[in-house]
Design a protein around this motif. Structure first.
Motif, mmCIF file in Angstrom:
data_model
loop_
_atom_site.group_PDB
_atom_site.id
_atom_site.type_symbol
_atom_site.label_atom_id
_atom_site.label_comp_id
_atom_site.label_asym_id
_atom_site.label_seq_id
_atom_site.Cartn_x
_atom_site.Cartn_y
_atom_site.Cartn_z
ATOM 1 N N ILE A 28 61.865 -19.584 -10.928
ATOM 2 C CA ILE A 28 60.843 -18.582 -10.631
ATOM 3 C C ILE A 28 60.058 -18.956 -9.379
ATOM 4 O O ILE A 28 59.163 -18.234 -8.971
ATOM 5 C CB ILE A 28 59.894 -18.369 -11.823
ATOM 6 C CG1 ILE A 28 59.107 -19.639 -12.131
ATOM 7 C CG2 ILE A 28 60.665 -17.891 -13.046
ATOM 8 C CD1 ILE A 28 58.064 -19.446 -13.226
ATOM 9 N N HIS A 29 60.402 -20.106 -8.778
ATOM 10 C CA HIS A 29 59.770 -20.557 -7.536
ATOM 11 C C HIS A 29 60.882 -21.023 -6.604
ATOM 12 O O HIS A 29 61.860 -21.628 -7.056
ATOM 13 C CB HIS A 29 58.785 -21.704 -7.825
ATOM 14 C CG HIS A 29 57.958 -22.089 -6.639
ATOM 15 N ND1 HIS A 29 58.420 -22.961 -5.662
ATOM 16 C CD2 HIS A 29 56.696 -21.737 -6.259
ATOM 17 C CE1 HIS A 29 57.477 -23.114 -4.746
ATOM 18 N NE2 HIS A 29 56.430 -22.384 -5.083
ATOM 19 N N SER A 75 56.046 -23.367 -10.146
ATOM 20 C CA SER A 75 56.464 -22.689 -11.378
ATOM 21 C C SER A 75 55.905 -23.312 -12.639
ATOM 22 O O SER A 75 56.122 -22.786 -13.737
ATOM 23 C CB SER A 75 57.989 -22.694 -11.469
ATOM 24 O OG SER A 75 58.451 -24.017 -11.685
ATOM 25 N N GLY A 76 55.232 -24.459 -12.532
ATOM 26 C CA GLY A 76 54.731 -25.138 -13.726
ATOM 27 C C GLY A 76 55.774 -25.976 -14.433
ATOM 28 O O GLY A 76 55.571 -26.397 -15.578
ATOM 29 N N ALA A 77 56.898 -26.280 -13.765
ATOM 30 C CA ALA A 77 57.962 -27.067 -14.397
ATOM 31 C C ALA A 77 57.464 -28.439 -14.830
ATOM 32 O O ALA A 77 57.879 -28.963 -15.873
ATOM 33 C CB ALA A 77 59.151 -27.213 -13.445
ATOM 34 N N ALA A 78 56.565 -29.037 -14.047
ATOM 35 C CA ALA A 78 56.031 -30.341 -14.431
ATOM 36 C C ALA A 78 55.210 -30.247 -15.712
ATOM 37 O O ALA A 78 55.168 -31.192 -16.505
ATOM 38 C CB ALA A 78 55.184 -30.924 -13.297
ATOM 39 N N ASP A 109 49.916 -14.982 -7.886
ATOM 40 C CA ASP A 109 51.016 -14.429 -8.664
ATOM 41 C C ASP A 109 51.853 -15.541 -9.290
ATOM 42 O O ASP A 109 52.235 -15.458 -10.468
ATOM 43 C CB ASP A 109 51.895 -13.536 -7.780
ATOM 44 C CG ASP A 109 53.062 -12.942 -8.549
ATOM 45 O OD1 ASP A 109 52.805 -12.170 -9.501
ATOM 46 O OD2 ASP A 109 54.219 -13.253 -8.207
ATOM 47 N N MET A 110 52.130 -16.589 -8.511
ATOM 48 C CA MET A 110 52.908 -17.695 -9.054
ATOM 49 C C MET A 110 52.120 -18.435 -10.123
ATOM 50 O O MET A 110 52.687 -18.881 -11.130
ATOM 51 C CB MET A 110 53.318 -18.651 -7.931
ATOM 52 C CG MET A 110 54.257 -19.770 -8.366
ATOM 53 S SD MET A 110 55.778 -19.178 -9.163
ATOM 54 C CE MET A 110 56.523 -18.256 -7.808
ATOM 55 N N ASP A 162 52.167 -18.166 -17.795
ATOM 56 C CA ASP A 162 52.969 -17.492 -18.814
ATOM 57 C C ASP A 162 54.077 -18.418 -19.306
ATOM 58 O O ASP A 162 54.378 -18.451 -20.511
ATOM 59 C CB ASP A 162 53.572 -16.212 -18.243
ATOM 60 C CG ASP A 162 52.529 -15.126 -17.988
ATOM 61 O OD1 ASP A 162 51.406 -15.256 -18.523
ATOM 62 O OD2 ASP A 162 52.838 -14.172 -17.249
ATOM 63 N N ARG A 163 54.681 -19.149 -18.402
ATOM 64 C CA ARG A 163 55.753 -20.082 -18.780
ATOM 65 C C ARG A 163 55.227 -21.163 -19.704
ATOM 66 O O ARG A 163 55.840 -21.493 -20.730
ATOM 67 C CB ARG A 163 56.353 -20.698 -17.524
ATOM 68 C CG ARG A 163 57.454 -21.719 -17.790
ATOM 69 C CD ARG A 163 57.947 -22.327 -16.495
ATOM 70 N NE ARG A 163 59.141 -23.134 -16.716
ATOM 71 C CZ ARG A 163 59.790 -23.747 -15.738
ATOM 72 N NH1 ARG A 163 59.377 -23.635 -14.478
ATOM 73 N NH2 ARG A 163 60.867 -24.473 -16.023
ATOM 74 N N LEU A 164 54.080 -21.730 -19.363
ATOM 75 C CA LEU A 164 53.509 -22.795 -20.181
ATOM 76 C C LEU A 164 53.024 -22.262 -21.526
ATOM 77 O O LEU A 164 53.188 -22.916 -22.562
ATOM 78 C CB LEU A 164 52.359 -23.475 -19.436
ATOM 79 C CG LEU A 164 52.745 -24.240 -18.165
ATOM 80 C CD1 LEU A 164 51.500 -24.797 -17.487
ATOM 81 C CD2 LEU A 164 53.713 -25.364 -18.477
#
Length: 247
Positions: free
Chosen positions: A173-174, A204-207, A226-227, A233-235
């Motif tokens: 998503i990033h 993207s908040g992957a970490a 926006d990101m 939302d992902r977290l």
């Protein structure tokens, strides 16, 4: 877990101190509008570490060469580097090798000793059976302190500095999203259990996902609203409690 929206230089120092700071800043290698080197964040990050904390930064060799003076000015000392090998990579020039790797370089404050920095020695269980032996430093390393490594039959060996993980092309998503398993490895070896990880360029908040899997606390910061929303939302989708909103 908290994911802030704004400039990391303004928001992140007050959220520490951090046991580990992860940073994936823009490398400044393309003409894209967002790919511009960020000035002034390194000294703030160095000051926001705990006494046993360290900083792991993603980059290319070119980006590290261009910012070497900034690391020195922030009084950060090189600890080690990991080469992240991908299954495919980027073609910046048609007349050169295809680049299928990135660097992750670990730093710690020059005022600290490496022995005091939190570090779990990474090992792998794929060693072949062999007799016990002691490894001492080779003579050509000069003043580097001697180290003794005991290898048991079929037991673990030191993990290699080249680590292979599939990138997330096609499902990211990033545009520069890093794979969660790679981030999970970094978090587990450099942040104590229940320690605090600061993700200064969260994307993207992957970490944050990696911290959730590893049982570490997490504060991230993303400048793109926006990101930041998509990362929250992902977290939120993997957490049993609400993700923090920006102040």
């Amino acid at each position: 877990m908290t994911l802030l929206c704004g400039d990391c230089r303004d928001l992140m120092p007050a959220q520490g101190p951090y046991d580990l700071i992860l940073a994936d800043p823009p490398y400044g290698e393309t003409s894209l509008s967002w790919d511009r080197r960020v000035e002034g964040w390194l000294p703030l990050a160095a000051q926001a570490l705990t006494p046993s904390g360290s900083l792991s930064v993603f980059g290319s060799l070119r980006s590290f060469m261009a910012t070497e003076v900034d690391f020195r000015a922030a009084r950060l000392r090189h600890a080690q580097e990991i080469v992240w090998e991908k299954q495919n990579g980027s073609v910046f020039h048609a007349d050169r090798f295809r680049r299928v790797h990135e660097l992750i370089v670990q730093f710690y404050p020059a005022t600290a000793r490496w022995q005091d920095i939190y570090n779990v020695v990474a090992t792998t269980d794929d060693a072949r059976a062999r007799t016990v032996r002691r490894k001492r430093r080779p003579p050509h390393t000069g003043a580097i302190a001697a180290g003794i490594y005991r290898s048991l039959d079929g037991g673990p060996r030191l993990a290699r500095s080249v680590q292979r993980f599939r990138n997330v092309h096609g499902r990211a998503i990033h545009p520069t999203e890093k794979p969660v398993p790679l981030l999970d490895l970094l978090v587990r070896v450099s942040c104590p259990p229940d320690g605090l990880v600061g993700d200064w360029f969260a994307g993207s908040g992957a970490a944050g996902v990696a911290c959730r899997l590893a049982g570490r606390r997490y504060v991230g910061c993303e400048i793109d609203p926006d990101m930041a929303r998509r990362a929250r939302d992902r977290l939120a989708a993997i957490l049993p409690f609400p993700v923090g909103e920006p102040s």
